[in-house]
Write an enzyme that holds these catalytic residues in place. Structure first.
Site, PDB file in Angstrom:
ATOM      1  N   LYS A 108      -2.786   0.855  -4.682  1.00 52.28           N
ATOM      2  CA  LYS A 108      -2.792  -0.534  -4.235  1.00 52.28           C
ATOM      3  C   LYS A 108      -2.911  -0.780  -2.895  1.00 52.28           C
ATOM      4  O   LYS A 108      -2.121  -0.421  -2.109  1.00 52.28           O
ATOM      5  CB  LYS A 108      -1.871  -1.306  -5.069  1.00 52.28           C
ATOM      6  CG  LYS A 108      -1.857  -0.873  -6.618  1.00 52.28           C
ATOM      7  CD  LYS A 108      -0.703  -1.560  -7.440  1.00 52.28           C
ATOM      8  CE  LYS A 108      -0.247  -0.843  -8.636  1.00 52.28           C
ATOM      9  NZ  LYS A 108       0.445   0.280  -8.598  1.00 52.28           N
ATOM     10  N   HIS A 140      -3.101  -5.524  -4.581  1.00 55.95           N
ATOM     11  CA  HIS A 140      -1.698  -5.424  -5.534  1.00 55.95           C
ATOM     12  C   HIS A 140      -1.229  -7.058  -5.911  1.00 55.95           C
ATOM     13  O   HIS A 140      -0.436  -7.039  -6.820  1.00 55.95           O
ATOM     14  CB  HIS A 140      -0.539  -4.931  -4.464  1.00 55.95           C
ATOM     15  CG  HIS A 140       0.420  -4.336  -5.293  1.00 55.95           C
ATOM     16  ND1 HIS A 140       1.295  -3.536  -4.734  1.00 55.95           N
ATOM     17  CD2 HIS A 140       1.136  -4.750  -6.443  1.00 55.95           C
ATOM     18  CE1 HIS A 140       2.222  -3.008  -5.663  1.00 55.95           C
ATOM     19  NE2 HIS A 140       2.257  -4.024  -6.737  1.00 55.95           N
TER      20      HIS A 140
END
Length: 309
Positions: A108, A140
């Site tokens: 992420k 994220h």
């Protein structure tokens, strides 16, 4: 005991997502894969690695996980374990006669890398993971960290990040792109200008005490797979595992509360990435070969602690 006998490419569960099995054979839950909107297949169950940030701990956890049948590893730049995972996989994949294509790797984009630097952030993650590509790269968080920006500027940074992820997908750095912690407002904003690539996955907190059903319906409508984190409540949170209703259902089924929580999501066609360190818990978390009866599913769906709007 729950097992499945279906022919090739039979739709296993009724949803927008095709959950496929291979050949005419008994298929364990740990081998079930979901078809993303890109056409790629992703394991419905994977290993979360948040807070796994010591080499021996990462190596042992991945060793136990691969031996138990896990084929999805979820990481993130902010977990600070990508390099440790890369080293462990280099050693362990040959041990289990696996190659890079046999495992699905997710990582992420950190909130502090939102914007034009997102592409370089992915390149850095690939280097840390010792791989040429990841299977899924997520933004994220919709937030931007480290700078003081207006709402419109943050929105612009999110758009810049998505453009860079689309570019990375086109260039083969990632097979799929998606988001994490996005609510309906963030997703709607993205879908209005997705640069010709819809997010494949939205990874969010999701368990019987915390589930946004309107978000699930929205994602299903748009063909976005919902993937759950904190399926067992999260680090240090034992409320779920100690919930009396969950414990009753677990006792009746002869399973652990953790297994019931993961199977609940599984039956809702929601992907899960539970964290575990011990061999016992890793094996238990992926052993979901049973069915929760409909009456018990209704009970689990009814103990949501998110207030109704």
């Amino acid at each position: 005991m729950f097992s499945l006998n279906f022919s090739l490419n039979f739709v296993l569960m009724s949803s927008l997502f095709l959950i496929k099995v291979s050949h005419q054979e008994t298929v364990l839950a740990k081998y079930v894969k979901v078809e993303l909107n890109s056409g790629d297949l992703m394991p419905l169950i994977g290993l979360g690695t948040s807070r796994l940030n010591e080499q021996e701990l990462v190596r042992n956890s991945l060793d136990f996980a691969l031996a138990s049948g896990y084929r999805l590893i979820d990481s993130a730049a902010v977990y600070r374990n990508e390099e440790l995972i890369g080293k462990a996989l280099k050693e362990l994949l040959p041990k289990y006669n696996l190659t890079r294509k046999d495992v699905f790797i997710t990582t992420k984009l950190a909130p502090y890398d939102q914007g034009e630097t997102a592409y370089m952030a992915l390149e850095r993650s690939l280097k840390n993971l010792n791989t040429d590509y990841v299977d899924l790269y997520l933004i994220h968080s919709p937030r931007v960290v480290g700078v003081n920006l207006s709402d419109s500027q943050i929105s612009q940074r999110r758009d810049q990040s998505w453009q860079q992820l689309v570019r990375a997908k086109k260039n083969g750095l990632t097979k799929n792109i998606g988001v994490s912690n996005y609510d309906i407002e963030h997703l709607s904003e993205l879908l209005k200008n997705d640069h010709a690539v819809k997010p494949a996955v939205n990874q969010v907190k999701w368990n019987p005490h915390y589930h946004q059903d309107d978000l699930l319906r929205f994602c299903q409508k748009e063909g976005i797979l919902l993937q759950a984190y904190s399926s067992l409540g999260g680090t240090g949170d034992k409320d779920l595992l100690n919930d009396e209703e969950i414990k009753k259902i677990a006792s009746k089924l002869g399973k652990s509360p953790a297994q019931v929580l993961l199977r609940w999501a599984f039956q809702e066609n929601i992907a899960v990435i539970p964290k575990a360190r011990s061999k016992e818990h890793l094996e238990q978390n992926i052993d979901l070969n049973f069915i929760i009866p409909e009456a018990d599913m209704k009970i689990l769906n009814s103990i949501n602690r998110i207030p109704l709007p």
